[in-house]
Design an enzyme around this catalytic site. Structure first.
Site, short mmCIF file in Angstrom:
data_model
loop_
_atom_site.label_atom_id
_atom_site.label_comp_id
_atom_site.label_asym_id
_atom_site.label_seq_id
_atom_site.Cartn_x
_atom_site.Cartn_y
_atom_site.Cartn_z
CE LYS A 110 26.61 28.25 -27.45
NZ LYS A 110 25.82 28.14 -26.20
CG ASN A 111 22.55 28.90 -28.03
OD1 ASN A 111 23.38 28.11 -27.58
ND2 ASN A 111 22.58 30.19 -27.76
CB CYS A 164 28.63 31.55 -19.77
SG CYS A 164 29.47 30.96 -21.25
NE ARG A 175 23.16 31.24 -17.63
CZ ARG A 175 23.71 30.82 -18.79
NH1 ARG A 175 24.99 30.54 -18.84
NH2 ARG A 175 22.97 30.67 -19.87
CG ASP A 211 23.65 34.97 -26.40
OD1 ASP A 211 23.13 33.94 -26.87
OD2 ASP A 211 23.69 35.22 -25.19
NE ARG A 217 30.87 26.25 -22.96
CZ ARG A 217 30.02 26.56 -21.98
NH1 ARG A 217 30.41 27.32 -20.99
NH2 ARG A 217 28.79 26.10 -22.01
C1 EPZ Z 1 19.74 30.59 -23.54
O1 EPZ Z 1 20.19 30.50 -22.20
C2 EPZ Z 1 21.02 30.60 -24.37
N1 EPZ Z 1 21.75 29.36 -24.15
C3 EPZ Z 1 21.89 31.79 -23.96
O2 EPZ Z 1 23.03 31.79 -24.82
C4 EPZ Z 1 21.10 33.08 -24.19
O3 EPZ Z 1 21.86 34.17 -23.74
C5 EPZ Z 1 19.78 33.01 -23.38
O4 EPZ Z 1 19.04 31.83 -23.77
C6 EPZ Z 1 18.91 34.23 -23.63
O5 EPZ Z 1 18.61 34.33 -24.98
C7 EPZ Z 1 21.42 28.25 -24.85
O6 EPZ Z 1 20.48 28.27 -25.63
C8 EPZ Z 1 22.24 27.02 -24.61
P1 EPZ Z 1 17.05 31.98 -20.17
P2 EPZ Z 1 19.11 30.19 -21.02
O7 EPZ Z 1 16.54 30.81 -19.43
O8 EPZ Z 1 18.09 29.23 -21.49
C9 EPZ Z 1 16.68 33.78 -15.81
C10 EPZ Z 1 25.33 31.65 -25.33
O9 EPZ Z 1 26.29 32.43 -25.20
N2 EPZ Z 1 16.10 32.48 -15.42
O10 EPZ Z 1 16.20 32.59 -21.21
O11 EPZ Z 1 19.88 29.87 -19.79
C11 EPZ Z 1 18.17 33.66 -16.13
O12 EPZ Z 1 18.93 33.69 -14.95
C12 EPZ Z 1 24.31 31.51 -24.21
O13 EPZ Z 1 25.13 30.94 -26.34
C13 EPZ Z 1 15.61 32.32 -14.14
O14 EPZ Z 1 15.65 33.23 -13.31
O15 EPZ Z 1 18.45 31.63 -20.85
C14 EPZ Z 1 18.42 34.84 -17.01
O16 EPZ Z 1 18.62 35.99 -16.22
C15 EPZ Z 1 24.61 32.41 -23.02
N3 EPZ Z 1 15.09 31.11 -13.79
C16 EPZ Z 1 17.11 34.97 -17.80
O17 EPZ Z 1 16.11 34.25 -17.03
C17 EPZ Z 1 15.01 30.07 -14.68
O18 EPZ Z 1 14.50 28.99 -14.30
C18 EPZ Z 1 17.19 34.40 -19.20
O19 EPZ Z 1 17.52 33.06 -19.10
C19 EPZ Z 1 15.52 30.26 -15.98
C20 EPZ Z 1 16.05 31.48 -16.34
#
Ligand code: EPZ
Length: 434
Positions: free
Chosen positions: A29-30, A123, A128, A322, A414
């Site tokens: 998916k990702n 989610c 986020r 995850d 999803r």
């Molecule tokens: C991706 O989410 C994945 N989703 C998530 O998988 C995964 O858990 C995550 O990466 C971490 O590996 C997809 O790829 C679609 P991040 P993403 O930006 O990009 C904070 C699943 O179940 N942050 O690395 O949203 C954020 O709040 C999903 O498949 C900011 O503060 O993850 C979080 O605490 C769930 N500001 C941390 O960074 C920003 O602008 C990691 O988020 C962006 C992120």
């Protein structure tokens, strides 16, 4: 239309039966979602193979169609023709349905010079924000106006920049790569995310004509360097989506928790190092068949299954957030205590209340959960509130005595194309209901 939020679907299972069998792992998916978004940047026709049949993919296809792209979706193959892309306003109902819609900002901005989007959904696993996404796009020359829940980004011309991310955000790294691919000049992303899904996006774009240095010493130093190319230099390509490391990890933890011996095929073996270390540390045997991308886990000897003292989630290649929920369930079924620290998301222990109702003994202290294993779980009706927690509740139902019903299981679809069908192949007594 995909189901998001409360839905009438449920999954029912009878637990306490060790798993036995073999299974093909679905596409990632990702990896597929950002590559689908990247198609918008490429004036031409792309064909993606091995895509998972899940509702987030359906949602992304609807978003692509809303830009004017032609999308032919048959099974695991998706053909995207973006010659007629011209709409920069993305519909709220799809953008609000999943977090990964946000990476369309970089792609649409790169293609059309403008994008209107609302704050993404996704989610409920914690705060986020998308501040790093917007910071990166502004550094590339985009002007951004925020009006309540709506974001309007506009760029006369995107220009290369040095962007130092405060945290290696996966989505922000993807958004910046997509906007920088056709910017004028060179972009250096510092402290970039290194997840396999980032590598796949860079490989896909380079095959289409982009110039991204993402491997070797650069990435080891956390840097990704993008030489912008003319939009007209990008060509449509065909691409095979890698298999899903999180789905594979979910099933490994299911075998560890429920007992038994299973073989997974089409596994991204090299992406599961920290997961296999954890599972081996808990007493199960894992045998890898490199040739066929096969992985066999043997957790039949229940006396050997014992918790390691401590683990924390972190960015790749450390233990993935995850898989934290499936790990919690496996820890309930192992002897001894496991302390898990969740370092990535601020609210990713939501299934603990449901597991407690099944008889689990889990204490929460801030960002840390302390699981006391060796407890019997009792079948209950429990509620899925997000994707990976929902999958973990199915794993718990496979371990519990009696019947478990996981309600609101639309969340699970999803990311898992057929979790009940998969577990049926592994010998479980499980079915969908509505
Ligand atoms: C991706 O989410 C994945 N989703 C998530 O998988 C995964 O858990 C995550 O990466 C971490 O590996 C997809 O790829 C679609 P991040 P993403 O930006 O990009 C904070 C699943 O179940 N942050 O690395 O949203 C954020 O709040 C999903 O498949 C900011 O503060 O993850 C979080 O605490 C769930 N500001 C941390 O960074 C920003 O602008 C990691 O988020 C962006 C992120």
């Amino acid at each position: 239309m995909a189901h998001f939020g409360r839905n009438s679907e449920y999954i029912r299972m009878e637990g306490k039966k060790p798993l036995d069998g073999r299974l093909q792992i679905q596409g990632s998916k990702n990896a597929a979602l950002p590559i689908l978004a990247a198609c918008v940047l490429i004036p031409g026709k792309c064909v993606l193979r091995g895509c998972p049949c899940i509702t987030d993919i359906e949602c992304m296809c609807s978003l692509l169609k809303s830009t004017g792209a032609g999308v032919e979706h048959s099974g695991s193959q998706i053909a995207v023709d973006t010659c007629s892309v011209r709409e920069y306003r993305l519909p709220e109902k799809y953008v609000s349905a999943m977090r990964s819609s946000v990476v369309l900002m970089g792609a649409v901005l790169g293609r059309l010079g403008e994008v209107h989007v609302n704050y993404p959904g996704g989610c409920v696993i914690g705060e986020r924000p998308i501040d790093m996404h917007l910071y990166g796009l502004e550094k590339l020359g985009a002007q951004i106006w925020i009006d309540g829940n709506h974001i309007h980004a506009y760029a006369d011309e995107l220009r290369g920049a040095v962007i130092d991310l405060p945290f290696p955000s996966v989505g922000a790294t993807q958004n910046i790569i997509l906007a920088a691919a056709t910017a004028r000049g060179t972009t250096v992303i510092k402290n970039a995310a290194k997840e396999p899904e980032i590598i796949e996006l860079c490989k896909f774009l380079n095959m289409a004509g982009a110039r991204i240095d993402y491997a070797g010493t650069q990435l080891k130093a956390g840097r990704i360097v993008i030489q912008g190319v003319e939009l007209s230099k990008l060509r449509g390509i065909e691409y095979e989506i890698i298999s899903d490391r999180i789905v594979a990890g979910t099933y490994l933890f299911a075998a560890l928790a429920a007992g038994g011996k299973i073989t997974l095929e089409n596994v991204p073996i090299r992406q599961l190092g920290s997961v296999c270390d954890t599972i081996r540390g808990m007493g199960a045997e894992i045998v890898i068949g490199e040739a066929e991308n096969e992985m066999t886990i043997n957790a039949c000897d229940r006396d050997r299954i014992t918790n390691i003292p401590y683990i924390e989630t972190d960015v790749y290649p450390d233990f993935p957030t995850d898989l934290q929920s499936p790990l919690l369930v496996a820890a309930c079924m192992a002897k001894g205590k496991l302390t898990v620290r969740e370092k990535i998301f601020s609210s990713r222990f939501r299934i603990v209340e449901e597991l407690r109702r099944m008889g689990a003994e889990i204490a929460i202290e801030g960002d840390t959960a302390i699981v006391t294993g060796g407890r019997e779980l009792e079948g209950r009706t429990v509620i899925a509130r997000e994707l990976r927690g929902g999958a973990a509740l199915v794993v718990a139902g496979l371990c519990a005595s009696g019947i478990t019903t996981v309600a609101d299981s639309g969340f699970i679809r999803r990311g898992y194309q057929d979790i009940a069908g998969d577990f049926t192949k592994l010998g479980a007594r499980i079915s969908y209901g509505e």
